[in-house]
Design a protein around this motif. Structure first.
Motif, PDB file in Angstrom:
ATOM      1  N   VAL A  14       0.933  -1.225   0.038  1.00  0.00           N
ATOM      2  CA  VAL A  14      -0.056  -0.022  -0.022  1.00  0.00           C
ATOM      3  C   VAL A  14       0.950   1.247   0.044  1.00  0.00           C
ATOM      4  O   VAL A  14       0.833   2.151  -0.824  1.00  0.00           O
ATOM      5  N   THR A  15       1.883   1.267   0.619  1.00  0.00           N
ATOM      6  CA  THR A  15       2.810   2.425   0.896  1.00  0.00           C
ATOM      7  C   THR A  15       3.373   2.516  -0.452  1.00  0.00           C
ATOM      8  O   THR A  15       3.707   3.573  -0.996  1.00  0.00           O
ATOM      9  N   GLN A  18       0.881   4.024  -2.890  1.00  0.00           N
ATOM     10  CA  GLN A  18       0.826   5.502  -2.435  1.00  0.00           C
ATOM     11  C   GLN A  18       1.704   6.395  -3.118  1.00  0.00           C
ATOM     12  O   GLN A  18       1.668   7.390  -3.429  1.00  0.00           O
ATOM     13  N   ARG A  19       2.924   5.860  -2.767  1.00  0.00           N
ATOM     14  CA  ARG A  19       4.186   6.833  -3.438  1.00  0.00           C
ATOM     15  C   ARG A  19       4.144   7.161  -4.906  1.00  0.00           C
ATOM     16  O   ARG A  19       4.540   7.968  -5.066  1.00  0.00           O
ATOM     17  N   GLU A  20       3.431   6.348  -5.546  1.00  0.00           N
ATOM     18  CA  GLU A  20       3.083   6.375  -6.910  1.00  0.00           C
ATOM     19  C   GLU A  20       1.849   6.804  -7.500  1.00  0.00           C
ATOM     20  O   GLU A  20       1.665   6.829  -8.445  1.00  0.00           O
ATOM     21  N   ARG A  21       1.268   7.098  -6.288  1.00  0.00           N
ATOM     22  CA  ARG A  21      -0.038   7.584  -6.527  1.00  0.00           C
ATOM     23  C   ARG A  21      -1.002   6.846  -7.311  1.00  0.00           C
ATOM     24  O   ARG A  21      -1.800   7.308  -8.324  1.00  0.00           O
ATOM     25  N   ALA A  23      -3.766   3.047  -7.188  1.00  0.00           N
ATOM     26  CA  ALA A  23      -4.338   2.020  -6.405  1.00  0.00           C
ATOM     27  C   ALA A  23      -3.516   1.029  -6.374  1.00  0.00           C
ATOM     28  O   ALA A  23      -2.669   0.605  -6.974  1.00  0.00           O
ATOM     29  N   THR A  24      -3.653   0.404  -5.042  1.00  0.00           N
ATOM     30  CA  THR A  24      -2.802  -0.986  -4.782  1.00  0.00           C
ATOM     31  C   THR A  24      -2.801  -1.882  -6.028  1.00  0.00           C
ATOM     32  O   THR A  24      -1.778  -2.566  -6.253  1.00  0.00           O
ATOM     33  N   TRP A  27      -1.167  -1.031  -9.129  1.00  0.00           N
ATOM     34  CA  TRP A  27       0.514  -1.131  -8.878  1.00  0.00           C
ATOM     35  C   TRP A  27       0.987  -2.378  -8.872  1.00  0.00           C
ATOM     36  O   TRP A  27       1.714  -2.715  -9.437  1.00  0.00           O
TER      37      TRP A  27
END
Length: 104
Positions: A14-15, A18-21, A23-24, A27
């Motif tokens: 999840v982190t 989020q770093r790459e903006r 959705a999990t 990604w």
């Protein structure tokens, strides 16, 4: 597809997403497909940020165009441009008594 993860592993994914903006799930799909294709995963963070800035600028330009069209339409109709309070707008340093409006 079902992937079993511990809470710590899930938090790590999840982190990273989020770093790459992203959705999990999006990604994770990108990472899995890159590994399956034995390819490097493209990094689109900068491109997404640039696209957001361009879209914001386009919206601002559109608003400016709408305002300009309203001013031109008012001038063509012989009406002076007005402020939101309904009073004629003045150029900076000009008093209301020195303003004249030309109508053609």
């Amino acid at each position: 597809m079902f992937v079993a993860l511990s809470e710590d592993e899930h938090a790590l994914l999840v982190t990273a997403a989020q770093r790459e903006r992203l959705a999990t799930g999006a990604w994770a799909a990108q990472v899995l497909l890159a590994v399956a294709n034995q390819a490097e995963r493209a990094d689109y963070v900068e491109l997404r940020e640039a696209l957001a800035a361009v879209m914001h600028a386009a919206g601002q330009a559109r608003r400016i165009g709408v305002n300009l069209n309203q001013v031109v339409a008012a001038l063509h109709a012989g009406d002076p441009p007005t402020s939101s309070s309904g009073t004629p707008r003045r150029r900076r340093g000009q008093c209301a008594s020195s303003m004249t409006w030309q109508t053609s």
